[in-house]
Write a protein that holds these residues in place. Structure first.
Motif, PDB file in Angstrom:
ATOM      1  N   HIS A   1       0.866  -1.172   0.000  1.00 31.46           N
ATOM      2  CA  HIS A   1       0.000   0.000   0.000  1.00 31.46           C
ATOM      3  C   HIS A   1       0.905   1.226   0.000  1.00 31.46           C
ATOM      4  O   HIS A   1       2.101   1.134   0.284  1.00 31.46           O
ATOM      5  N   PRO A   2       0.388   2.393  -0.380  1.00 32.53           N
ATOM      6  CA  PRO A   2       1.250   3.565  -0.561  1.00 32.53           C
ATOM      7  C   PRO A   2       2.133   3.866   0.652  1.00 32.53           C
ATOM      8  O   PRO A   2       1.718   3.710   1.801  1.00 32.53           O
ATOM      9  N   ALA A   3       3.365   4.293   0.355  1.00 25.96           N
ATOM     10  CA  ALA A   3       4.345   4.626   1.382  1.00 25.96           C
ATOM     11  C   ALA A   3       5.058   5.902   0.983  1.00 25.96           C
ATOM     12  O   ALA A   3       5.114   6.261  -0.202  1.00 25.96           O
ATOM     13  N   ILE A   4       5.614   6.593   1.979  1.00 23.18           N
ATOM     14  CA  ILE A   4       6.334   7.842   1.722  1.00 23.18           C
ATOM     15  C   ILE A   4       7.638   7.850   2.516  1.00 23.18           C
ATOM     16  O   ILE A   4       7.677   7.463   3.680  1.00 23.18           O
ATOM     17  N   LYS A   5       8.727   8.265   1.852  1.00 19.06           N
ATOM     18  CA  LYS A   5      10.016   8.515   2.494  1.00 19.06           C
ATOM     19  C   LYS A   5      10.526   9.859   1.987  1.00 19.06           C
ATOM     20  O   LYS A   5      10.349  10.182   0.805  1.00 19.06           O
ATOM     21  N   VAL A   6      11.176  10.609   2.858  1.00 18.25           N
ATOM     22  CA  VAL A   6      11.610  11.965   2.510  1.00 18.25           C
ATOM     23  C   VAL A   6      13.110  12.096   2.620  1.00 18.25           C
ATOM     24  O   VAL A   6      13.727  11.597   3.569  1.00 18.25           O
ATOM     25  N   ASN A   7      13.707  12.776   1.650  1.00 21.44           N
ATOM     26  CA  ASN A   7      15.111  13.174   1.711  1.00 21.44           C
ATOM     27  C   ASN A   7      15.195  14.629   1.297  1.00 21.44           C
ATOM     28  O   ASN A   7      14.880  14.970   0.156  1.00 21.44           O
ATOM     29  N   GLY A   8      15.598  15.502   2.229  1.00 22.08           N
ATOM     30  CA  GLY A   8      15.627  16.930   1.927  1.00 22.08           C
ATOM     31  C   GLY A   8      14.231  17.453   1.642  1.00 22.08           C
ATOM     32  O   GLY A   8      13.304  17.263   2.425  1.00 22.08           O
ATOM     33  N   ASP A   9      14.050  18.079   0.475  1.00 23.11           N
ATOM     34  CA  ASP A   9      12.748  18.607   0.076  1.00 23.11           C
ATOM     35  C   ASP A   9      11.941  17.612  -0.754  1.00 23.11           C
ATOM     36  O   ASP A   9      10.818  17.918  -1.165  1.00 23.11           O
ATOM     37  N   ILE A  10      12.506  16.457  -1.022  1.00 18.69           N
ATOM     38  CA  ILE A  10      11.891  15.511  -1.946  1.00 18.69           C
ATOM     39  C   ILE A  10      11.272  14.330  -1.206  1.00 18.69           C
ATOM     40  O   ILE A  10      11.910  13.708  -0.348  1.00 18.69           O
ATOM     41  N   ALA A  11      10.020  14.034  -1.544  1.00 16.67           N
ATOM     42  CA  ALA A  11       9.351  12.834  -1.044  1.00 16.67           C
ATOM     43  C   ALA A  11       9.313  11.791  -2.147  1.00 16.67           C
ATOM     44  O   ALA A  11       9.000  12.099  -3.301  1.00 16.67           O
TER      45      ALA A  11
END
Length: 398
Positions: free
Chosen positions: A350-360
């Motif tokens: 199912h949908p997931a999100i990871k962030v690095n700096g300003d970018i997801a």
């Protein structure tokens, strides 16, 4: 595996600047270190996406599939913290994925039930739920490449349990306490020769799970009736407003004292969707539950911290909702994926999100797609369509 790229004119310009900038940004709260050594070790890391039977390694700027590696039917992915390595949890233990090569290396830390991986202040800690063993490694242990499996410092709990450990800047080992039937709290330990001395302990955190480190090295664990904080040698318990008020995951920034946690107050609720968050101010020592609008529902994979220390919630309505932890208010929303339903089982894609700096980086399993989103304006910069269904996601960028 195939990939397609869809970029607007504005998105292309942003991608050339924002995505390049994030290649040098910190990979998450409390992580540091960098790759040094041979040519391979000097290469930048990438984004790893697990699907059934394999892992795709993506270029962080273009989302092009650089290569794929075969692995087990279901694996979990955790960034090791060095900007390059991903710890892949398999039936054998923790196997290291070199995202720069890319290659699934022969470096395996044996574990009967590989669990949490925590990176903080130059140390990466592996926890084996099956034995209760904590393995402590230098985060830059692979700076010279992936030869023999290095030996780390170890600590074994009194009883195996689904646990987690973290090593603080002064060398304190924080680790959970429990057994195969229940979990009760945590202890702070210091190594002295062949044994560990207890500095502090707390047994008022039933069902303790997860951890996160906020500003000034305030560590938060989730409990079934609130949260437990450790800071400066002392534990502090925060009580939920309900008899059962479970927090299982902490979403943190090392520049903010406020921890955003998931929240569930119905022990009999079916499924994995949640509709509220906790806000824990570790400086003011306050605990608050914020109910979200009905359309904002999420799972443990769908919250991340990002620009401005804000929280970003990937909701079932297909939008990333922006939450200001200072006020508890939702301040913006960015449409990214199609509306989706919660998983029947936690392992289901199912949908997931990871962030690095300003970018997801966002997965959309229904479309076999991964997106890169600029969190400063909601622009979808790049999208890649995979042949497999994306499940676990890890960002290994320095």
């Amino acid at each position: 595996m195939k990939f397609t790229t869809r970029v607007t004119t504005a998105g292309a310009a942003i991608a050339a600047t924002a995505l390049l900038a994030t290649a040098c940004a910190a990979g998450g709260s409390g992580t540091d270190g960098g790759a040094e050594g041979d040519d391979a070790a000097q290469a930048d890391g990438r984004v790893a996406v697990a699907y059934e039977g394999g892992i795709a390694v993506l270029d962080p700027e273009t989302l092009e599939v650089i290569d794929e590696v075969e692995t087990e039917e279901f694996t979990r992915l955790n960034a090791f913290g060095d900007g390059r390595t991903v710890a892949v949890t398999t039936s054998a233990g923790f196997q290291m994925l070199d995202t720069a090569e890319p290659a699934l290396t022969d470096v395996v830390f044996d574990a009967t039930t590989a669990g949490h991986v925590v990176s903080h202040h130059g140390k990466t800690v592996l926890y084996d739920d099956g034995t209760g063993e904590t393995t402590i490694l230098d985060t830059d242990v692979f700076a010279d490449g992936y030869g023999e499996t290095p030996e780390g410092q170890t600590y074994t709990a009194d009883a195996p349990h689904h646990g987690v450990s973290i090593v603080l800047e002064d060398g304190t080992l924080l680790t959970t306490v429990g057994d195969e039937n229940s979990r009760s709290g945590a202890v702070a330990l210091h190594e002295h020769g062949d044994h560990w001395d207890t500095e502090a302990a707390n047994d008022s955190c039933p069902g303790i799970h997860g951890e996160g480190t906020a500003a000034d090295e305030a560590v938060i664990f989730g409990c079934e009736d609130g949260a437990l904080m450790y800071q400066s040698g002392e534990f502090t318990k925060f009580d939920a407003p309900a008899e059962y008020g479970r927090m299982g995951n902490a979403f943190v920034s090392d520049t903010s004292p406020i921890v955003v946690g998931d929240y569930k107050d119905d022990p009999d609720a079916e499924g994995y969707l949640l509709n509220a968050v906790t806000l824990i101010d570790t400086a003011a020592q306050t605990y608050e539950v914020v109910e979200l609008p009905d359309e904002v529902q999420y799972t443990f994979r769908d919250v991340a911290r990002g620009p401005g220390d804000l929280a970003y919630i990937l909701s079932t309505d297909g939008q990333i909702h922006v939450l200001d932890p200072e006020t508890g208010e939702l301040t913006d929303a960015f449409p990214v994926v199609d509306a989706w339903e919660g998983p029947a089982d936690w392992q289901d894609a199912h949908p997931a999100i990871k962030v690095n700096g300003d970018i997801a980086y966002v997965t959309e399993p229904a479309q076999n797609t991964v997106h890169a989103v600029d969190l400063t304006n909601g622009e979808v910069l790049q999208s890649v369509e995979l042949d497999g269904t994306p499940n676990e996601l890890a960002v290994a960028l320095g």
